[in-house]
Design a protein around this motif. Structure first.
Motif, PDB file in Angstrom:
ATOM      1  N   ASN B  38       0.820  -1.216   0.000  1.00  0.00           N
ATOM      2  CA  ASN B  38       0.000   0.000   0.000  1.00  0.00           C
ATOM      3  C   ASN B  38       0.856   1.270   0.000  1.00  0.00           C
ATOM      4  OD1 ASN B  38      -2.375   1.313  -0.045  1.00  0.00           O
ATOM      5  ND2 ASN B  38      -3.129   0.573   1.932  1.00  0.00           N
ATOM      6  N   TYR B  42       1.681   1.978   5.757  1.00  0.00           N
ATOM      7  CA  TYR B  42       1.616   1.447   7.126  1.00  0.00           C
ATOM      8  C   TYR B  42       2.754   1.982   7.984  1.00  0.00           C
ATOM      9  CZ  TYR B  42      -1.992  -1.738   5.608  1.00  0.00           C
ATOM     10  OH  TYR B  42      -3.161  -2.242   5.131  1.00  0.00           O
ATOM     11  N   ILE B  45       1.496   5.031   9.515  1.00  0.00           N
ATOM     12  CA  ILE B  45       0.564   4.713  10.600  1.00  0.00           C
ATOM     13  C   ILE B  45       1.345   4.324  11.854  1.00  0.00           C
ATOM     14  CG2 ILE B  45      -1.275   3.144  11.330  1.00  0.00           C
ATOM     15  CD1 ILE B  45      -2.108   2.994   8.399  1.00  0.00           C
ATOM     16  N   MET B  48       2.780   7.432  13.408  1.00  0.00           N
ATOM     17  CA  MET B  48       1.759   8.235  14.073  1.00  0.00           C
ATOM     18  C   MET B  48       1.306   7.588  15.376  1.00  0.00           C
ATOM     19  SD  MET B  48      -0.464   9.443  10.843  1.00  0.00           S
ATOM     20  CE  MET B  48      -1.655  10.458  11.671  1.00  0.00           C
ATOM     21  N   LEU B  49       1.154   6.256  15.338  1.00  0.00           N
ATOM     22  CA  LEU B  49       0.723   5.569  16.561  1.00  0.00           C
ATOM     23  C   LEU B  49       1.797   5.665  17.640  1.00  0.00           C
ATOM     24  CD1 LEU B  49      -1.128   2.439  15.163  1.00  0.00           C
ATOM     25  CD2 LEU B  49      -2.121   4.354  16.378  1.00  0.00           C
ATOM     26  N   LEU B  52       1.525   9.094  19.133  1.00  0.00           N
ATOM     27  CA  LEU B  52       0.331   9.126  19.984  1.00  0.00           C
ATOM     28  C   LEU B  52       0.598   8.408  21.294  1.00  0.00           C
ATOM     29  CD1 LEU B  52      -2.725   9.926  20.048  1.00  0.00           C
ATOM     30  CD2 LEU B  52      -3.199   7.607  19.313  1.00  0.00           C
ATOM     31  N   ILE B  56       0.451  10.023  25.008  1.00  0.00           N
ATOM     32  CA  ILE B  56      -0.504   9.507  25.991  1.00  0.00           C
ATOM     33  C   ILE B  56       0.229   9.031  27.234  1.00  0.00           C
ATOM     34  CG2 ILE B  56      -2.226   7.708  26.425  1.00  0.00           C
ATOM     35  CD1 ILE B  56      -3.267   9.848  24.534  1.00  0.00           C
TER      36      ILE B  56
END
Lengths: 237, 73
Positions: B38, B42, B45, B48-49, B52, B56
């Protein structure tokens, strides 16, 4: 100190927010978005840029509610709440503004775009001017607060000002930009909440994104409130 | 509620990083790995995770620290 009934000390809603954000960050990038001209894959910014504004509006609303609660009870606790919610709201507003600037640079102001708009034309964009005015009014709220030394006077004046600031949100970001011609989506009705604008697949991420970001904003605010409540307690000792 | 051990959670994070590296090396052999499919989106992603998760974790620790200060007072 720790009030068992107070939502600030509960963790279930914090966990919910984090789960929703993880979903936003992962599925938000994988979901198929409609292939629109100029917009293309940037539609995914709906989960990030638009969510910033949703979060800001919610935080400002909570802030004004606490200002009214202060004026009804004259309990300084509510003044701290109102101030902290407003400042996190400003933070999210600035984030919304800057992400919007990035998004705009590659869509409206992109020379590859057939409907290319110069930055000069963009500077007249009513949504941008309105949002800037709204944020400046809230900056003035902070300046006003910090310029008054007397605690009760400060709380009273800023609570009244906060109600005015909130009232100014209506014309500056909700009414005037919708009356004037604009490139920004959401001319007819509510941007982002309009069912015709967003496909069901996008909505599946959009709503969790809005709720997740808002919960994160509230979480940050409660941490700040708790620090300030502690400070107040130390001062009283 | 039992407090999550910081050392333990950090080592878990490190372990996760190792598995990511291991996956990447596996991907060299087979070009159709998940992280490379893709348009390698990924990878974004994952980045970004990670950001995050970092933010957090920071917020959770701040929350805990203030909770402790509240108990002391």
């Amino acid at each position: 100190m720790t009030d068992a009934k107070n939502y600030m000390y509960k963790s279930w809603w914090k966990i919910t927010g984090v789960v929703l954000l993880v979903f936003t960050f992962s599925w938000g990038l994988l979901v198929k978005v409609p292939d629109l001209p100029a917009l293309e894959e940037t539609s995914r910014n709906l989960f990030f840029h638009v969510a910033m504004w949703m979060c800001m509006m919610t935080l400002f609303t909570i802030s004004v509610v606490n200002s009214i609660r202060y004026l009804r009870s004259f309990n300084l606790k509510y003044d701290i709440y109102a101030r902290q919610f407003a400042s996190t709201g400003i933070l999210f507003g600035i984030l919304g503004y800057s992400t919007g600037a990035i998004w705009m640079s590659y869509t409206w102001a992109d020379p590859n775009n057939p409907a290319f708009q110069s930055f000069q034309a963009l500077a007249r964009e009513p949504k941008l001017i309105g949002a800037a005015i709204a944020l400046l009014i809230y900056f003035a709220y902070m300046v006003l607060r910090d310029s008054i030394n007397d605690m009760d006077k400060r709380a009273r004046v800023s609570a009244v000002y906060n109600i005015f600031a909130y009232a100014m949100l209506f014309p500056t970001i909700w009414i005037i930009p919708r009356l004037l011609p604009s490139l920004h989506p959401g001319q007819q009705g509510n941007p982002a909440l309009n069912f015709k604008d967003v496909t069901p697949a996008l909505r599946l991420v959009e709503l969790p994104a809005f709720i997740g970001w808002t919960l994160l904003g509230v979480w940050i605010t409660t941490v700040r409130i708790r620090i300030n409540l502690l400070k107040e307690k130390k001062l009283a000792q | 509620m039992k407090r999550i051990n910081l050392k333990r959670s950090l080592s878990l994070l490190l372990l996760l990083c190792f598995t990511a590296v291991a996956n990447a090396q596996e991907g060299v052999k087979q070009a159709g790995g998940l992280m490379r499919s893709n348009g390698r989106s990924y990878v974004v992603i994952a980045v970004m995770l990670t950001i995050l998760a970092g933010l957090i974790l920071y917020l959770v620790r701040l929350d805990r620290k203030i909770g402790k200060m509240e108990k002391e007072n």
